[in-house]
Design an enzyme around this catalytic site. Structure first.
Site, PDB file in Angstrom:
ATOM      1  N   HIS A   1      12.675   5.117  31.684  1.00 33.16           N
ATOM      2  CA  HIS A   1      11.703   5.618  30.691  1.00 33.16           C
ATOM      3  C   HIS A   1      11.738   7.146  30.640  1.00 33.16           C
ATOM      4  CE1 HIS A   1       9.569   1.738  31.832  1.00 33.16           C
ATOM      5  NE2 HIS A   1       9.619   1.633  30.508  1.00 33.16           N
TER       6      HIS A   1
ATOM      7  N   GLN B   1       3.491  -9.935  22.516  1.00 33.63           N
ATOM      8  CA  GLN B   1       4.929 -10.151  22.662  1.00 33.63           C
ATOM      9  C   GLN B   1       5.276 -10.997  23.882  1.00 33.63           C
ATOM     10  OE1 GLN B   1       5.623  -5.730  23.134  1.00 33.63           O
ATOM     11  NE2 GLN B   1       7.272  -6.425  24.458  1.00 33.63           N
TER      12      GLN B   1
ATOM     13  N   ASP C   1      17.236  -3.142  26.271  1.00 35.25           N
ATOM     14  CA  ASP C   1      16.723  -4.144  25.323  1.00 35.25           C
ATOM     15  C   ASP C   1      17.513  -3.998  24.030  1.00 35.25           C
ATOM     16  OD1 ASP C   1      14.334  -5.279  26.802  1.00 35.25           O
ATOM     17  OD2 ASP C   1      13.959  -3.130  26.930  1.00 35.25           O
TER      18      ASP C   1
HETATM   19  O1  PAF Z   1      10.436  -2.258  25.314  1.00 38.85           O
HETATM   20  C1  PAF Z   1       9.204  -2.285  25.565  1.00 38.85           C
HETATM   21  O2  PAF Z   1       8.731  -1.796  26.608  1.00 38.85           O
HETATM   22  C2  PAF Z   1       8.267  -2.943  24.570  1.00 38.85           C
HETATM   23  O3  PAF Z   1       8.851  -4.053  23.987  1.00 38.85           O
HETATM   24  C3  PAF Z   1       7.749  -1.956  23.500  1.00 38.85           C
HETATM   25  C4  PAF Z   1       8.853  -1.467  22.616  1.00 38.85           C
HETATM   26  C5  PAF Z   1       7.056  -0.781  24.190  1.00 38.85           C
HETATM   27  C6  PAF Z   1       6.719  -2.674  22.616  1.00 38.85           C
HETATM   28  O4  PAF Z   1       5.646  -3.139  23.371  1.00 38.85           O
END
Ligand code: PAF
Length: 287
Positions: free
Chosen positions: A37, A61, A150
């Site tokens: 991150h 999600q 991802d």
């Molecule tokens: O990749 C992630 O951490 C999540 O899918 C995101 C893009 C922050 C959406 O909640």
């Protein structure tokens, strides 16, 4: 660094930035921040006047209640890391603030969302589209940053941006790995010591597959990767798919990749290490 908890305060903050002609970079996260991150924060810091990071474990999600419950939450450590990275504002809302009422929007994400994660985690990408579109609407960033671990998520977000007509540059950032090759993930903390020592095998097998690809078809490589991973104690492959990096559609022959459009073949894997679901990918750039 300003910590913002409400949508109203977020809007005020970004209106001021926009009014003074500043560019805004947004880094959406679900917290439990790690060096992967941070690489997104640093890139956003270099490329924008103002950097906004969001920290929100988005319930819509998750298609598995247990996964949502056990998702790591480390707010004070996250805030310290964001401060260190020179982030200007951290948006850390409650679920009620983001979803004062249920979000019933269904996005027509098309084929990019139908395979792999889309197939295994029904509703997952619609939930990602819901939260990311809300954040994009509130912040109106010039750029938004996402990690390539991802890989399919980035394609889905680009599709959502096109559907909603957002004028936002989506910046893809390379996967960050530990020294032993394991892709950095918030879920890695859930691995036991033994599982953590085995998990780097995932990247090792994907790397080995670059060689296998020299003399084998995508179908054969897929089988070899899955068989090799499944032969390792603790590992259980959910899928290994080799897809066109733009359409996300599985390829049967290496020539199926639409190279003219700039696509490459990408192998995307999901592996359970014990009960921890890990994902990774690799590009077959020479095919
Ligand atoms: O990749 C992630 O951490 C999540 O899918 C995101 C893009 C922050 C959406 O909640």
């Amino acid at each position: 660094m300003k910590i913002i908890r409400t949508v109203g305060d977020l809007r005020k903050y970004v209106v001021d930035a926009h009014d003074s002609g500043k560019s805004i970079g947004l880094v959406p996260t679900m917290g439990a921040l790690h060096a992967g991150h941070m690489s997104l924060m640093h890139k956003a810091r270099k490329e924008n006047d103002v950097v906004v990071a969001s920290v929100f474990v988005n319930p819509t999600q998750f298609n598995n209640a247990q996964d949502l419950k056990t998702y790591p939450r480390t707010e004070s450590a996250d805030v310290a890391l964001l401060e260190d990275a020179g982030v200007d504002a951290a948006f850390i809302p409650s679920v009620e603030e983001v979803y004062p009422e249920p979000d019933t929007r269904v996005f027509d994400l098309g084929k990019v969302a139908e395979v792999m994660e889309g197939k295994m985690r029904p509703g997952h990408f619609n939930g990602v589209a819901q939260i990311v579109s809300k954040l994009f609407g509130w912040v109106s960033p010039d750029r938004a940053y996402f990690g390539e671990k991802d890989f399919q998520q980035i394609a889905v977000i680009k599709k959502m941006v096109q559907l909603e007509g957002f004028d936002i540059e989506i910046v893809d950032c390379p996967i960050c790995r530990h020294d032993d090759g394991l892709a950095m993930s918030s879920r890695n903390v859930r691995l036991t010591e033994e599982q953590r020592s085995i998990a780097p095998k995932i990247h090792k097998v994907l790397t080995d597959s670059l060689k296998w690809a020299e003399e084998h078809s995508p179908q054969e490589v897929k089988q070899m990767v899955a068989d090799t991973l499944n032969g390792v104690e603790w590992l259980e492959t959910e899928y290994y798919e080799i897809v066109d990096s733009l359409s996300m559609q599985p390829i049967e022959k290496w020539e199926d990749v639409d190279k003219k459009s700039g696509a490459v073949a990408v192998g995307c894997v999901t592996v359970y290490c014990g009960d921890v679901r890990l994902i990774d990918n690799i590009k077959y750039v020479n095919k």
